[in-house]
Design a protein around this motif. Sequence first.
Motif, short mmCIF file in Angstrom:
data_model
loop_
_atom_site.label_atom_id
_atom_site.label_comp_id
_atom_site.label_asym_id
_atom_site.label_seq_id
_atom_site.Cartn_x
_atom_site.Cartn_y
_atom_site.Cartn_z
N ARG A 1 0.90 -1.23 0.03
CA ARG A 1 -0.15 -0.11 -0.21
C ARG A 1 0.82 1.15 0.00
NH1 ARG A 1 -2.38 3.16 3.92
NH2 ARG A 1 -4.42 4.21 2.99
N GLU A 2 1.77 1.17 0.81
CA GLU A 2 2.81 2.33 0.94
C GLU A 2 3.30 2.66 -0.31
OE1 GLU A 2 6.80 3.91 3.32
OE2 GLU A 2 5.41 2.24 4.24
N ARG A 3 3.98 1.54 -1.32
CA ARG A 3 4.52 1.74 -2.52
C ARG A 3 3.81 2.54 -3.22
NH1 ARG A 3 7.93 -3.68 -3.62
NH2 ARG A 3 9.38 -3.49 -1.88
N ILE A 4 2.25 2.01 -3.51
CA ILE A 4 1.31 2.63 -4.24
C ILE A 4 1.02 4.19 -3.92
CG2 ILE A 4 -1.06 2.67 -4.90
CD1 ILE A 4 -0.89 -0.26 -4.28
N VAL A 5 1.20 4.48 -2.73
CA VAL A 5 0.96 6.08 -2.33
C VAL A 5 2.08 6.73 -2.88
CG1 VAL A 5 1.02 7.52 -0.35
CG2 VAL A 5 -0.56 5.53 -0.47
N ILE A 6 3.33 6.25 -2.50
CA ILE A 6 4.32 6.83 -3.08
C ILE A 6 4.55 7.04 -4.30
CG2 ILE A 6 7.00 6.50 -3.16
CD1 ILE A 6 7.04 5.39 -0.52
N PHE A 7 4.13 6.12 -5.38
CA PHE A 7 4.09 6.16 -6.78
C PHE A 7 3.18 7.21 -6.99
CE2 PHE A 7 1.88 5.19 -10.64
CZ PHE A 7 2.91 5.19 -11.67
N PHE A 8 2.16 7.40 -6.77
CA PHE A 8 1.06 8.16 -7.07
C PHE A 8 1.21 9.68 -6.39
CE2 PHE A 8 -1.50 4.47 -8.17
CZ PHE A 8 -1.79 4.91 -9.49
N THR A 9 1.95 9.84 -5.36
CA THR A 9 2.45 10.99 -5.22
C THR A 9 3.56 11.80 -6.03
OG1 THR A 9 1.85 10.52 -2.70
CG2 THR A 9 3.59 12.29 -3.02
N SER A 10 4.61 10.80 -6.17
CA SER A 10 5.68 11.18 -7.18
C SER A 10 4.99 11.49 -8.43
CB SER A 10 6.68 9.99 -7.00
OG SER A 10 7.52 10.36 -8.01
N LEU A 11 3.94 10.57 -8.95
CA LEU A 11 3.42 10.95 -10.43
C LEU A 11 2.81 12.14 -10.28
CD1 LEU A 11 3.26 9.89 -13.23
CD2 LEU A 11 1.06 8.65 -12.29
N ASN A 19 -1.21 11.57 -13.75
CA ASN A 19 -1.63 11.22 -12.62
C ASN A 19 -3.40 11.04 -12.51
OD1 ASN A 19 -1.33 10.37 -9.60
ND2 ASN A 19 -2.37 12.19 -9.26
N ALA A 20 -3.79 12.15 -12.95
CA ALA A 20 -5.41 12.38 -12.83
C ALA A 20 -5.99 11.39 -14.08
CB ALA A 20 -5.66 13.68 -13.23
N THR A 21 -5.19 11.23 -15.23
CA THR A 21 -5.88 10.34 -16.25
C THR A 21 -5.75 8.81 -15.80
OG1 THR A 21 -5.12 11.89 -17.89
CG2 THR A 21 -5.63 9.53 -18.63
N ILE A 22 -4.54 8.60 -15.00
CA ILE A 22 -4.38 7.11 -14.51
C ILE A 22 -5.49 6.86 -13.35
CG2 ILE A 22 -3.06 5.63 -13.26
CD1 ILE A 22 -0.75 6.62 -15.21
N LEU A 23 -5.68 7.71 -12.30
CA LEU A 23 -6.59 7.54 -11.35
C LEU A 23 -7.92 7.64 -11.86
CD1 LEU A 23 -4.92 9.75 -8.30
CD2 LEU A 23 -4.96 7.26 -8.65
N SER A 24 -8.08 8.41 -12.81
CA SER A 24 -9.68 8.52 -13.42
C SER A 24 -9.85 7.08 -13.97
CB SER A 24 -9.92 9.43 -14.37
OG SER A 24 -9.57 10.74 -13.83
N SER A 25 -9.12 6.71 -14.82
CA SER A 25 -9.08 5.33 -15.47
C SER A 25 -9.32 4.14 -14.44
CB SER A 25 -8.13 5.00 -16.35
OG SER A 25 -8.02 6.03 -17.23
N LEU A 26 -8.69 4.19 -13.50
CA LEU A 26 -8.95 3.10 -12.47
C LEU A 26 -10.35 3.24 -11.67
CD1 LEU A 26 -5.03 3.47 -10.66
CD2 LEU A 26 -6.12 1.42 -12.09
N PHE A 27 -10.73 4.44 -11.31
CA PHE A 27 -11.88 4.80 -10.61
C PHE A 27 -12.98 4.38 -11.44
CE2 PHE A 27 -15.52 7.49 -9.68
CZ PHE A 27 -15.72 7.13 -8.51
N LEU A 28 -13.18 4.59 -12.79
CA LEU A 28 -14.27 4.15 -13.79
C LEU A 28 -13.98 2.83 -13.87
CD1 LEU A 28 -14.50 7.03 -16.35
CD2 LEU A 28 -16.04 6.13 -14.63
N PHE A 29 -12.98 2.03 -14.04
CA PHE A 29 -12.86 0.71 -14.00
C PHE A 29 -13.61 0.03 -12.92
CE2 PHE A 29 -10.74 -3.30 -12.83
CZ PHE A 29 -10.97 -4.15 -13.86
#
Length: 142
Positions: A1-11, A19-29
């Motif tokens: 979980r921590e690695r995911i948070v670090i990845f998206f914070t860095s992105l 970041n917004a495009t990837i998170l939006s895609s994941l959310f809609l999926f």
Amino acid sequence: RERIVIFFTSLHRTSPTLNATILSSLFLFILWQFAYLIPFLSRHCTCSMANIRSGRVHSIFLSTVSHTSLHHLLLNLYMLYSLGIGMMTKLRGNALYPFIIGSSLVGSLFFLALTKGGSCIGLSGVTCAMLGFECRWDPMRE
């Protein structure tokens, strides 16, 4: 979980657009996995002539970050991330945002113009435009 948070914070620091495009895609999926939401998502998150005729123009853009298949999602996100990081330096800063919006619009409009019916979803139009950009930017690169 921590690695995911670090990845998206860095992105997000590197590219708020990616970041917004990837998170939006994941959310809609995730939303597509709930059967009771499918009628709503079909009306608002798929690109189709029926949706456009019904005044749901926003579906052109929401369909871009919409995926129902995990394989489709992961492949598109891998391509988006891989190509997007490289394009950022070439486009200088926030120019990735209009590129993604523009290629989303062009890809969806071409789909609508070339097909009699049906619908489409996914980032494939955007990732193909990014690949085309990379090929045009450096045609001798292998």
